[in-house]
Motif scaffolding. Structure first.
Motif, mmCIF file in Angstrom:
data_model
loop_
_atom_site.group_PDB
_atom_site.id
_atom_site.type_symbol
_atom_site.label_atom_id
_atom_site.label_comp_id
_atom_site.label_asym_id
_atom_site.label_seq_id
_atom_site.Cartn_x
_atom_site.Cartn_y
_atom_site.Cartn_z
ATOM 1 N N ASP A 62 0.840 -1.200 0.000
ATOM 2 C CA ASP A 62 0.000 0.000 0.000
ATOM 3 C C ASP A 62 0.878 1.255 0.000
ATOM 4 N N ARG A 66 2.135 1.767 -3.459
ATOM 5 C CA ARG A 66 1.063 2.233 -4.346
ATOM 6 C C ARG A 66 0.791 3.715 -4.128
ATOM 7 N N GLU A 100 6.593 -2.602 -7.632
ATOM 8 C CA GLU A 100 6.959 -3.650 -6.673
ATOM 9 C C GLU A 100 8.466 -3.773 -6.479
#
Length: 383
Positions: free
Chosen positions: A260, A263, A269
């Protein structure tokens, strides 16, 4: 759907809080204590009430407003939730909440502060909170959650409006599992029965096969206790399973929080964390913090195990008093062994074993060594 549709088995409370949220804002109490046994949905009721207070539609429309969606997702700027994953709530966390409560709401009518498990607050932390509860800021509402009013200091009880939740019925929990989680009817019924009205545990049983298997093995292990060596081995397996479950849960939560964070900050990633964000990112998986969370989670697993063990002797007492038709058995899958045990034990023996389980719970809550606590308990349970 209405914000209240996800509240299970609390019709009377829901109607009460609906009326309050839709009433005159000047008459709304600003300090609330929402009480109910574990799994009754205290925190869900608090969030739903917050949404009803803040949303223009009072959370009643079939299509939720943006305000309601934000509150239920935990992203609304005027609703703060302290949901501790640690054993206790620290004084610094309470001071941060008090500072936030003094701020005017930015977009909604109220600034709402929700404290889950306020019974885990140390006395000095409670004393810091007391003055704010007694004289809250004009635009702030406090929603405190605890198992019962007796679990908080009398000074807090006397300054809050108390809402008592009921234990959800087994059919209500089973229907919830089918409707919200798409669980098969038979699995939902079994999970609800074994959870004894605890919504969170029922969802865990219905969606995590390992947790259900661990419970089955524990019940069988208790029913087959004959020697001290059996007690020692069973205690060892239980503690090991609890630690593994706790660590898996904590690692999963940390991974979700890290994802999170990436993001929100526009990172992929495998992107490197910029130096300016590295401190905040590393704090998510801080070793000491994860250890505290694992300890808390492990205690929750062991507490659930005590409930499972207690359900055996509850069933024994039901059979001894010919009350199965009235209240039913929890461990139906083990009916034959429980029937045999109910013949071997006297009524006094069954009651004493329930007292032994209560003693084990007190020892765990007093930071007793879990292995020694369960070894002693399982030795005491042998016929």
């Amino acid at each position: 759907m209405s914000v209240w549709d996800a509240i299970v088995g609390q019709r009377q409370v829901v109607e009460q809080l609906k009326a309050v949220a839709a009433g005159d804002p000047a008459s709304i109490a600003q300090s609330w204590l929402i009480c109910g046994p574990p799994g009754s949905g205290r925190s869900n009721v608090a969030r739903a009430f917050a949404a009803a207070l803040e949303s223009p539609d009072h959370g009643l429309d079939d299509v939720p407003t943006r305000t309601t969606e934000q509150i239920l997702a935990g992203t609304h700027p005027d609703v703060t939730v302290l949901a501790t994953n640690k054993v206790t709530i620290g004084i610094d966390e309470v001071r941060d909440l008090i500072a936030k409560s003094e701020q005017m709401p930015s977009t909604a009518p109220w600034r709402v502060i929700i404290i889950e498990d306020v019974d885990r607050m140390l006395e000095r932390s409670t004393n810091v909170l007391l003055k704010e509860i007694e004289e809250p800021s004009e635009h702030t509402i406090w929603l405190l959650c605890a198992p019962s009013a007796q679990d908080v200091l009398p000074t807090i009880r006397s300054r809050t409006r108390i809402v008592n939740l009921a234990v959800p019925s087994t059919p209500a929990v089973a229907e919830f599992l089918q409707r919200h989680d798409g669980v098969d009817q038979h699995l939902a019924a079994r999970a609800a029965r074994l959870a004894e009205g605890h919504i969170g545990v029922a969802r865990l049983y219905a969606t995590n096969e390992r947790v259900m298997t661990d419970r089955d093995e524990l019940v069988v292990g208790v029913l087959n206790l004959n020697r001290a060596s059996d007690a020692v081995l069973l205690a060892g397996r239980l503690i090991e399973n609890a630690q593994e479950q706790a660590q898996e849960d904590v690692n999963r939560q940390a991974a979700a929080a890290e994802a999170d964070f990436r993001r929100v900050n526009g990172l992929g990633e495998k992107d490197r964390i910029p130096p300016a964000l590295r401190g905040a990112y590393n704090a998510i998986a801080k070793k000491d913090e994860l250890k505290r969370r694992a300890t808390r989670r492990s205690r929750d697993v062991l507490d659930r195990a005590l409930n499972s063990v207690a359900s055996i002797y509850r069933d024994v007492a039901v059979l001894q008093n010919n009350a199965e038709d009235a209240v039913g058995l929890i461990n139906l899958e083990n009916r034959a062994s429980i029937t045999e045990l109910s013949v071997r034990l006297s009524r006094a023996d069954a009651v004493r074993r329930l007292e032994d389980i209560a003693t084990a719970r007190r020892r765990l809550n007093g930071n007793g060594n879990p292995t020694l606590v369960f070894e002693a308990l399982f030795c005491a349970l042998m016929p």
